[in-house]
Design a protein around this motif. Structure first.
Motif, PDB file in Angstrom:
ATOM      1  N   HIS A  50       5.514  -8.579   7.078  1.00  0.00           N
ATOM      2  CA  HIS A  50       4.758  -7.395   6.643  1.00  0.00           C
ATOM      3  C   HIS A  50       4.967  -6.257   7.645  1.00  0.00           C
ATOM      4  O   HIS A  50       4.756  -6.428   8.843  1.00  0.00           O
ATOM      5  N   PRO A  69       3.996   1.823  13.936  1.00  0.00           N
ATOM      6  CA  PRO A  69       4.350   0.728  13.023  1.00  0.00           C
ATOM      7  C   PRO A  69       4.143  -0.637  13.658  1.00  0.00           C
ATOM      8  O   PRO A  69       4.322  -0.819  14.867  1.00  0.00           O
ATOM      9  N   THR A  70       3.763  -1.598  12.816  1.00  0.00           N
ATOM     10  CA  THR A  70       3.641  -2.985  13.266  1.00  0.00           C
ATOM     11  C   THR A  70       4.381  -3.890  12.296  1.00  0.00           C
ATOM     12  O   THR A  70       4.416  -3.645  11.085  1.00  0.00           O
ATOM     13  N   ASN A 117       0.866  -1.188   0.000  1.00  0.00           N
ATOM     14  CA  ASN A 117       0.000   0.000   0.000  1.00  0.00           C
ATOM     15  C   ASN A 117       0.901   1.237   0.000  1.00  0.00           C
ATOM     16  O   ASN A 117       1.716   1.407   0.905  1.00  0.00           O
ATOM     17  N   LYS A 126       1.456   0.845  -5.141  1.00  0.00           N
ATOM     18  CA  LYS A 126       1.184  -0.566  -4.899  1.00  0.00           C
ATOM     19  C   LYS A 126       1.797  -1.426  -6.004  1.00  0.00           C
ATOM     20  O   LYS A 126       1.644  -1.158  -7.185  1.00  0.00           O
ATOM     21  N   GLU A 140       6.033  -5.504   2.189  1.00  0.00           N
ATOM     22  CA  GLU A 140       6.353  -6.910   2.404  1.00  0.00           C
ATOM     23  C   GLU A 140       7.831  -7.120   2.090  1.00  0.00           C
ATOM     24  O   GLU A 140       8.310  -6.698   1.032  1.00  0.00           O
ATOM     25  N   GLY A 199       0.209   4.372   0.425  1.00  0.00           N
ATOM     26  CA  GLY A 199      -0.109   5.448   1.354  1.00  0.00           C
ATOM     27  C   GLY A 199      -0.193   6.811   0.701  1.00  0.00           C
ATOM     28  O   GLY A 199      -0.584   6.944  -0.464  1.00  0.00           O
ATOM     29  N   TYR A 223      -0.128   5.549   6.379  1.00  0.00           N
ATOM     30  CA  TYR A 223      -1.125   4.730   5.682  1.00  0.00           C
ATOM     31  C   TYR A 223      -0.483   3.831   4.625  1.00  0.00           C
ATOM     32  O   TYR A 223      -0.941   3.764   3.480  1.00  0.00           O
ATOM     33  N   CYS A 224       0.598   3.139   4.976  1.00  0.00           N
ATOM     34  CA  CYS A 224       1.290   2.333   3.979  1.00  0.00           C
ATOM     35  C   CYS A 224       1.669   0.962   4.550  1.00  0.00           C
ATOM     36  O   CYS A 224       1.626   0.739   5.760  1.00  0.00           O
ATOM     37  N   GLU A 225       2.022   0.058   3.643  1.00  0.00           N
ATOM     38  CA  GLU A 225       2.370  -1.307   4.039  1.00  0.00           C
ATOM     39  C   GLU A 225       3.413  -1.856   3.077  1.00  0.00           C
ATOM     40  O   GLU A 225       3.385  -1.582   1.871  1.00  0.00           O
ATOM     41  N   SER A 280       0.569   3.152  10.366  1.00  0.00           N
ATOM     42  CA  SER A 280      -0.748   3.772  10.444  1.00  0.00           C
ATOM     43  C   SER A 280      -0.661   5.187   9.867  1.00  0.00           C
ATOM     44  O   SER A 280      -0.536   5.354   8.667  1.00  0.00           O
ATOM     45  N   LYS A 318       3.683  -2.493   8.549  1.00  0.00           N
ATOM     46  CA  LYS A 318       2.553  -1.604   8.285  1.00  0.00           C
ATOM     47  C   LYS A 318       2.672  -0.361   9.152  1.00  0.00           C
ATOM     48  O   LYS A 318       2.973  -0.440  10.343  1.00  0.00           O
TER      49      LYS A 318
END
Length: 327
Positions: free
Chosen positions: A100, A80-81, A6, A148, A64, A8, A60-62, A104, A102
Motif C-alpha cells: 500500500h 509518502p509511505t 482513495n 476509489k 494498492e 484524494g 490525500y490518496c492511497e 498525505s 499512501k
C-alpha cells in the motif's frame, strides 16, 4: 496493476508532451502540469520520457499494488509511505503485490507529485496521447480523474537492475513559493494594447496565485487597469480594453487577460478566444506553474528573449542525457 483505494483531491493519467497537433480543432494539448517531474520519474524507472504516469494534485490518496513492480515518486513531497514506512522521493523503489502506497498532502512547497511505474500506465491512446483532458472529458482513464476502486494496468517490463536508482541531488528541482517564470512579451502587447508602464508593472510585480487555479488556467491577482491598458476600450472586440476580435491563444503558457485579471493558460486551457495574450511563459519553465500552490504561492515574470528561450530548451534536453543524472 495498481488499484485506487482513495482518490484524494485529483489523480490523473498524464504523459508528455501531451496531445499535440489538434489546437486548430479546439483541443488542448493536456499533458503533465509538471513535465519535468514526470520525465525524471520515467527515467528513474527505465521508461521512455513520453510514457504515462499518475499526476497527483494536493494529495490525500492511497494505492494498492496488485503485482510486483518498480515505482518512483517525484515532484512535491507529500510524505509518502509504503506499508506505513516512509518512502523516499526521487528514487526507484521495488514494490510487491499487496503493498500500500499512501500520500498525505502538499506541504510548504510544491502542489503536484508524480507516480511513475516501470512499463508505464496502460490506457488506450487517444489521438496520439494517453493524457487526460478534464475539460474535454477525453483521454487518460475514461476522460476523468481517478476514483476509489479504479484499477489501472501497467505495461510489462524487465525490472532487473532498476530498484535503488536515485536521482543525483544536484538535478532535483528547487521548489519555491515565489516562482520566477521566464517570459516573452506578445503577441498582444506594447504599444497597441498595453502601455510601457503596464508592461514594466507586469515584469516587476509578484502576483499571488488565486484559489481559482486549475489545469485550464492559473488565475492571478488583478492588475491596476488605469495604468495598464493602452486603449480605452476593445473597439470591435468589445467594451473592455482586454477584448479583442477572436484569435488563437499562444498555448501553453499564455498570460491571458480577462478584464484586469491575468491568467496563465496551461495544460487544458482554451485554444482561442476574445481576450488579449500579453506575454508567454517559455516552455522550459512551464513545470513551475504546475507546482504553484493556489491561494498561497506567487509568480513573477522575468523578461526573456526568444534566443534565451531556445537555449534554455536545449539545456533542458541535455539534462536528461547527463552521464551523472543518477547518483
Amino acid at each position: 496493476m495498481i488499484k485506487v483505494i482513495n482518490g484524494g483531491i485529483e489523480i490523473l493519467v498524464e504523459d508528455w508532451p501531451g496531445r499535440l497537433g489538434y489546437m486548430g480543432l479546439g483541443m488542448a494539448a493536456a499533458g503533465a502540469m509538471d513535465n519535468l517531474a514526470l520525465q525524471l520519474g520515467n527515467k528513474l524507472v527505465g521508461n521512455e520520457r513520453t510514457d504515462a504516469g499518475l499526476e497527483i494534485a494536493g494529495g490525500y490518496c492511497e494505492f494498492e499494488f496488485s503485482e510486483d513492480g518498480i515505482a518512483a515518486l517525484c515532484g512535491a513531497d507529500m510524505s509518502p509511505t509504503l506499508n506505513g514506512e516512509a518512502m523516499p522521493m526521487w528514487e526507484a523503489v521495488a514494490v510487491k503485490a499487496g503493498d500500500h502506497l499512501k500520500l498525505s498532502h502538499f506541504g510548504a512547497k510544491g502542489f503536484r507529485s508524480y507516480l511513475t511505474l516501470a512499463g508505464g500506465i496502460d490506457v488506450p491512446p487517444y489521438l496520439g496521447s494517453r493524457s487526460t483532458c478534464l475539460f474535454g472529458s477525453y483521454g487518460g482513464y475514461e476522460g476523468r480523474k481517478l476514483a476509489k476502486g479504479d484499477t489501472l494496468k501497467v505495461y510489462k517490463k524487465d525490472l532487473a537492475g532498476l530498484a535503488g536508482k536515485k536521482l543525483n541531488p544536484k538535478y532535483i528541482p528547487v521548489y519555491e513559493n515565489d516562482w520566477e517564470l521566464r517570459t516573452i512579451p506578445g503577441p498582444n502587447s506594447v504599444p497597441d494594447y498595453v502601455t510601457e508602464t503596464g508592461m514594466d508593472y507586469l515584469f516587476s510585480h509578484s502576483f499571488k496565485i488565486s484559489h481559482n487555479a486549475n489545469r485550464a488556467a492559473y488565475r492571478l491577482e488583478e492588475i491596476p487597469g488605469d495604468m495598464f491598458w493602452a486603449r480605452k476600450d476593445g473597439g470591435k472586440g468589445g467594451s473592455h480594453p482586454s477584448n479583442i476580435v477572436d484569435h488563437g491563444y499562444n498555448m501553453r503558457g499564455a498570460i491571458n487577460c480577462t478584464g484586469n485579471t491575468p491568467s496563465l493558460l496551461v495544460a487544458d486551457g482554451p485554444t482561442l478566444g476574445g481576450f488579449v495574450c500579453v506575454a508567454n511563459v517559455i516552455n522550459t519553465d512551464l513545470w513551475k506553474i504546475g507546482q504553484g500552490i493556489p491561494a498561497r504561492d506567487k509568480v513573477h515574470f522575468k523578461l526573456t528573449t526568444m534566443e534565451e528561450a531556445l537555449a534554455a530548451r536545449e539545456e533542458r534536453e541535455k539534462l536528461f542525457e547527463a552521464k551523472d543524472l543518477f547518483a
